[in-house]
Design a protein around this motif. Structure first.
Motif: not given
Length: 149
Positions: A27-56
């Motif tokens: 809710a508080s992050t400009d998600l579209a501005a994140l780089p594609t791939g992994r961004t750590d929030i709390d190491g391996d316990r909590l992270f986000v992966i931003l995907d920019r892909k075409d639907g299959r």
């Protein structure tokens, strides 16, 4: 499996100790501005992966399941659809479990399909086999990975 909008996310905070933190981040992050791939929030316990892909489309989406992580799949842009079936119903593993990537694919067909429009999320627990990227066109998604306790 849970399907809802980010505006209602607080009702799911009690399902896991890290869900509140995960939803605050979404809710508080400009998600579209994140780089594609992994961004750590709390190491391996909590992270986000931003995907920019075409639907299959449904025919190209493969069922998958995870053992160590819960997925919160949040659609930022595009027309996403995700297949679902209980993991216990999957009978056709496609390869062996990849410990490094925490993933096992299946050749089974999903028993249900859900539309996950922008601003909505789907939560998939280890008991939920899911087939993401079944939508069409360009998709931008944030997949929050939450370690199972």
């Amino acid at each position: 499996m849970v399907l809802d909008t980010l505006g209602c996310a607080e009702r799911y905070a009690g399902l896991h100790p890290r869900f509140a933190e995960a939803f605050r981040y979404l809710a508080s992050t400009d998600l579209a501005a994140l780089p594609t791939g992994r961004t750590d929030i709390d190491g391996d316990r909590l992270f986000v992966i931003l995907d920019r892909k075409d639907g299959r489309g449904r025919g190209g989406a493969r069922l998958e399941a995870h053992r160590r992580y819960i997925d919160i799949q949040f659609t930022i842009e595009g027309d996403e659809e995700i297949g679902w079936t209980p993991l216990a119903s999957c009978a056709a593993p496609d390869g062996s479990f990849d410990e490094t990537k925490d993933i096992l694919f299946f050749g089974d067909a999903p028993s249900a399909w859900v539309r996950v429009p922008p601003g909505s999320f789907a939560i998939f627990f280890p008991e939920d086999a899911h087939a993401p990227l079944a939508g069409h066109g360009a998709l931008v998604k944030a997949i929050v990975k939450i370690a199972v306790l």
